[in-house]
Write a protein that holds these residues in place. Structure first.
Motif, PDB file in Angstrom:
ATOM      1  N   LEU A   2       0.826  -1.213   0.000  1.00  0.00           N
ATOM      2  CA  LEU A   2       0.000   0.000   0.000  1.00  0.00           C
ATOM      3  C   LEU A   2       0.856   1.257   0.000  1.00  0.00           C
ATOM      4  O   LEU A   2       1.873   1.339   0.692  1.00  0.00           O
ATOM      5  CB  LEU A   2      -0.922   0.016   1.230  1.00  0.00           C
ATOM      6  N   GLN A   3       0.395   2.254  -0.759  1.00  0.00           N
ATOM      7  CA  GLN A   3       1.079   3.535  -0.867  1.00  0.00           C
ATOM      8  C   GLN A   3       0.083   4.664  -0.623  1.00  0.00           C
ATOM      9  O   GLN A   3      -1.132   4.470  -0.755  1.00  0.00           O
ATOM     10  CB  GLN A   3       1.710   3.681  -2.256  1.00  0.00           C
ATOM     11  N   PRO A   4       0.581   5.860  -0.246  1.00  0.00           N
ATOM     12  CA  PRO A   4      -0.322   6.995  -0.042  1.00  0.00           C
ATOM     13  C   PRO A   4      -1.258   7.205  -1.234  1.00  0.00           C
ATOM     14  O   PRO A   4      -0.831   7.154  -2.385  1.00  0.00           O
ATOM     15  CB  PRO A   4       0.635   8.166   0.147  1.00  0.00           C
ATOM     16  N   GLY A   5      -2.541   7.374  -0.924  1.00  0.00           N
ATOM     17  CA  GLY A   5      -3.554   7.559  -1.951  1.00  0.00           C
ATOM     18  C   GLY A   5      -4.320   6.297  -2.287  1.00  0.00           C
ATOM     19  O   GLY A   5      -5.415   6.378  -2.860  1.00  0.00           O
ATOM     20  N   ASP A   6      -3.767   5.131  -1.950  1.00  0.00           N
ATOM     21  CA  ASP A   6      -4.448   3.870  -2.270  1.00  0.00           C
ATOM     22  C   ASP A   6      -5.731   3.731  -1.451  1.00  0.00           C
ATOM     23  O   ASP A   6      -5.749   4.020  -0.252  1.00  0.00           O
ATOM     24  CB  ASP A   6      -3.543   2.676  -1.967  1.00  0.00           C
ATOM     25  N   PRO A   7      -6.816   3.242  -2.083  1.00  0.00           N
ATOM     26  CA  PRO A   7      -8.059   2.988  -1.347  1.00  0.00           C
ATOM     27  C   PRO A   7      -7.971   1.670  -0.589  1.00  0.00           C
ATOM     28  O   PRO A   7      -7.253   0.753  -1.007  1.00  0.00           O
ATOM     29  CB  PRO A   7      -9.112   2.921  -2.457  1.00  0.00           C
ATOM     30  N   VAL A   8      -8.706   1.566   0.516  1.00  0.00           N
ATOM     31  CA  VAL A   8      -8.720   0.334   1.311  1.00  0.00           C
ATOM     32  C   VAL A   8     -10.135   0.051   1.799  1.00  0.00           C
ATOM     33  O   VAL A   8     -10.890   0.971   2.130  1.00  0.00           O
ATOM     34  CB  VAL A   8      -7.764   0.413   2.525  1.00  0.00           C
ATOM     35  N   ASN A   9     -10.488  -1.233   1.829  1.00  0.00           N
ATOM     36  CA  ASN A   9     -11.766  -1.659   2.382  1.00  0.00           C
ATOM     37  C   ASN A   9     -11.695  -1.636   3.902  1.00  0.00           C
ATOM     38  O   ASN A   9     -10.738  -2.169   4.495  1.00  0.00           O
ATOM     39  CB  ASN A   9     -12.102  -3.090   1.928  1.00  0.00           C
TER      40      ASN A   9
END
Length: 204
Positions: free
Chosen positions: A176-183
């Protein structure tokens, strides 16, 4: 019912629109022990096994599920955190997880902290009341402990997580990187406590 303890990482092999979205997921499970109709949590989303082979299973993903989960999740090549449903007598290593996504968050920041990765995750206004320091949260299907939280002027909340090496090695969180969406799925206990307080305030 799940616990948020990931037991495999799967990869979406094929995706086909058939009214609902139909996906085949490659995995490392012994599929002889997985029944048609069984539930498998895929990055926090409870899905039903509709067919299977030696190292794969298929699922149907409704338009409602697609709309409520992180953008781009159901695409060829996407890696998914997998967990089979909890059995009576299994060790409850994480917390009670239903496999129903409550909202989409995003990675605000990522930094090294010792051997761990420190993430700051942004959660929408609707989930802010359910997040508390030392409480539980499910991110991409992974049971985690909230280390800090900071309410934002727009009503959203930023919360902090520390991901130890073992966790990012056996899940997809390390990518995961900054800006990535997550459930995100909130703790079911927090959900009921909030509802109890709502009813109490109405009755008063």
């Amino acid at each position: 019912m799940f616990t948020g303890i990931i037991t495999d990482i799967g990869t979406i092999d094929t995706v086909e629109q058939r009214g609902d979205l139909h996906a085949r997921i490659r995995c490392g499970y012994d599929m002889d022990g997985v029944a048609i109709g069984a539930s498998i949590a895929c990055s926090g989303v409870c899905l039903t096994v509709t067919s299977k082979g030696d190292d794969w299973f298929t699922v149907d993903i409704s338009a409602e599920t697609v709309s409520k989960t992180s953008a781009g999740r159901w695409a060829h090549g996407t890696r998914l955190n997998l967990e089979r449903a909890l059995k009576i007598g299994d060790e409850l290593g994480g917390h009670i997880v239903t496999g129903h996504v409550d909202g989409i968050g995003h990675v605000v920041a990522r930094e090294a902290e010792g051997d761990s990765i420190r993430f700051t995750i942004g959660a929408p206004h609707a989930l802010a009341p359910y997040l508390a320091t030392k409480g539980s949260i499910t991110v991409e299907g992974v049971s985690l402990t909230v280390n800090s939280h900071a309410d934002q002027p727009d009503g959203s909340v930023h919360f902090g997580l520390n991901i130890i090496p073992h966790t990012w090695e056996v899940t997809t969180l390390g990518t995961l990187q900054p800006g990535d969406p997550v459930n995100l799925e909130i703790d079911v206990l927090a959900r009921y406590l909030m509802r109890m307080n709502e009813v109490k305030s109405i009755s008063v």
